[in-house]
Design a protein around this motif. Structure first.
Motif, PDB file in Angstrom:
ATOM      1  N   ASP A 167      46.851 -12.725 -17.384  1.00  0.00           N
ATOM      2  CA  ASP A 167      45.607 -13.572 -16.689  1.00  0.00           C
ATOM      3  C   ASP A 167      45.081 -15.258 -17.512  1.00  0.00           C
ATOM      4  N   GLN A 360      51.274 -11.574  -8.162  1.00  0.00           N
ATOM      5  CA  GLN A 360      49.635 -11.886  -7.756  1.00  0.00           C
ATOM      6  C   GLN A 360      49.146 -11.746  -7.213  1.00  0.00           C
ATOM      7  N   GLN A 369      41.651 -10.642 -11.601  1.00  0.00           N
ATOM      8  CA  GLN A 369      41.652 -11.731 -12.763  1.00  0.00           C
ATOM      9  C   GLN A 369      41.666 -13.165 -11.193  1.00  0.00           C
ATOM     10  N   ASN A 372      47.392 -16.724 -11.400  1.00  0.00           N
ATOM     11  CA  ASN A 372      47.898 -18.179 -12.535  1.00  0.00           C
ATOM     12  C   ASN A 372      48.840 -19.223 -12.033  1.00  0.00           C
TER      13      ASN A 372
END
Length: 459
Positions: A167, A360, A369, A372
């Motif tokens: 992350d 993700q 998070q 990415n």
């Protein structure tokens, strides 16, 4: 956060920071075992399928998201992934034990500050070829994350890849919107940061006795020095070390002024709970109860903070002498053990967890998070409903205002940790920032010299 015990608080924050930076025992003892000959916890299952071990740390929301992602990987690759999951405070100790005992997991979290030592001592593999063969579009992955796990033998940030980013962690600044509205104070501008004078004035306005019992029960700030001083120092043009990372610079006027300002917010303005007040309830708990006006927010906090009983949002950190806001951005990596029996499959897992679109999506929707993948982050994540409304601030930190913590790319972080060990008298108003910085600089310099010498010896 404060515990009410200054020494305990310092030790806790060094442990937490050591986890983020890899500055604890792991980085210094990584060469204890010849990891190329290490035995592996994984291997094959009873029915002959390859088995990987994956070690990471995380809370319930992160674990739930990973369970879904790993199950999909197992099905797609006809393999088994044995998960070893720990709490954050236990991770470093358990990974150290695994390295020392020649039981390195096939795939595991790698802290930024451990890249140099782990790569040099052959704990982790160079996975550049496997990443290139995977076909992943690295141009669609945050460059800061990718480059954090590159190492060319001398410098972190360039060269071969020794991990993929788990992350990117922009450390943002939050405010209690409900508190502002109740006080009749105009909401902060989500794009234009407060000057330091403006910030201090608003923080003092928010610090009050709300129930009329003669004691403060609401404060403007609850900022912990080890995680928030960076924003003050960098915005004032100071730093812990010079660009070459050879000279400690905490005794420079810009740094001293920033530290003194930080201390004055508590001792002069009285806008932060005192140590005595924190003995009753620390500042993190007070923020969670709605008693703190300004508090830091990372993406990993979102799943918890969305359950709070008040509205909150993100703004830039206040600015000092440069007129530019600043903060830090961290990262965790996903690395492959040099000793793995399944190097190609292990690298495939690392790339999958770092860049697979659905994996993700599961992680950002879990509130742990920022994606990415740049296109996912700037589109579906940035425009999604729910707090924080100003998700663009996370992205702005990643792209513009964030920088690595000072010890993220040195051989060890002991020199950086030294700064925090004796900081409490400054925060208590018993010692000036100038005196403290003058005293601590030589001790920090000695440890930085030792770290740089060790890095040179291992090249």
């Amino acid at each position: 956060m404060l515990t009410g015990d200054p020494q305990k608080e310092t030790e806790m924050n060094i442990r937490r920071r050591s986890f983020l930076l890899g500055t604890g025992g792991i980085a210094m003892t990584a060469g204890l075992s010849a990891c190329g000959n290490s035995s592996q916890p994984g291997g094959t299952t009873s029915d002959g399928r390859p088995e990987l071990t994956y070690m990471y740390r995380g809370g319930e929301d992160e674990r739930a998201a990973y369970n879904i992602a790993i199950k999909a990987f197992e099905e797609a690759n006809d393999c088994s992934v044995k998960v070893i999951v720990t709490d954050a405070d236990q991770y470093t100790t358990k990974l150290q034990a695994a390295i020392t005992g020649n039981q390195v997991p096939d795939v595991f979290y790698l802290e930024q500050g451990s890249v140099m030592a782990f790569a040099t001592n052959h704990v982790v593999r160079d996975i550049t070829a496997e990443v290139e063969a995977s076909g992943v579009d690295l141009d669609n992955v945050w460059a800061y994350g990718v480059n954090s796990y590159r190492f060319d033998g001398e410098r972190v940030g360039q060269g071969a890849m020794y991990g993929m980013p788990k992350d990117i962690g922009p450390f943002s600044f939050g405010y209690n919107r409900t508190m502002f509205e109740a006080a009749g104070i105009p909401l902060p501008d989500p794009e234009k940061p407060y000057t330091m004078d403006e910030f201090r004035a608003v923080a003092k306005q928010l610090t009050t006795d709300t129930n009329g019992d003669g004691e403060l029960d609401q404060w403007g700030t609850g900022l912990n020095v080890t995680w928030n001083l960076q924003a003050f120092v960098w915005s004032n043009g100071g730093d812990w070390v010079d660009e070459a990372k050879t000279t400690v610079t905490v005794d420079k006027p810009e740094f001293v002024e920033a530290l003194q300002t930080f201390a004055d917010i508590q001792n002069v303005d009285k806008s932060t709970p005192s140590i005595a007040e924190a003995q009753t309830l620390d500042t993190y708990q007070r923020w969670m109860k709605g008693e703190i006006g300004f508090f830091p927010v990372g993406p990993w906090d979102v799943s918890t903070y969305t359950k709070l009983d008040f509205d909150w949002d993100l703004i830039p950190y206040p600015v000092m002498g440069t007129g530019e806001t600043a903060t830090w951005v961290g990262s965790l990596g996903i690395a492959v053990a040099q000793s793995t029996d399944h190097p190609d499959l292990a690298a495939k897992l690392a790339v999958y967890l770092s860049t697979n679109e659905e994996a993700q999506r599961q992680l950002w929707k879990a509130g742990v998070q920022v994606p990415n993948l740049i296109d996912m982050a700037t589109n579906e994540f940035a425009t999604s409903e729910g707090m924080p409304e100003n998700k663009a601030e996370f992205l702005n930190i990643i792209q513009e205002t964030g920088r690595a913590l000072p010890a993220a790319t040195t051989w060890s972080g002991e020199w950086y940790d030294e700064f925090w060990v004796g900081i409490q008298p400054v925060l208590d108003g018993k010692k000036s920032a100038a005196d403290y910085c003058k005293e601590v600089q030589p001790r920090m310099q000695e440890k930085l010299d030792a770290a740089n010498q060790q890095a040179e010896q291992n090249r």
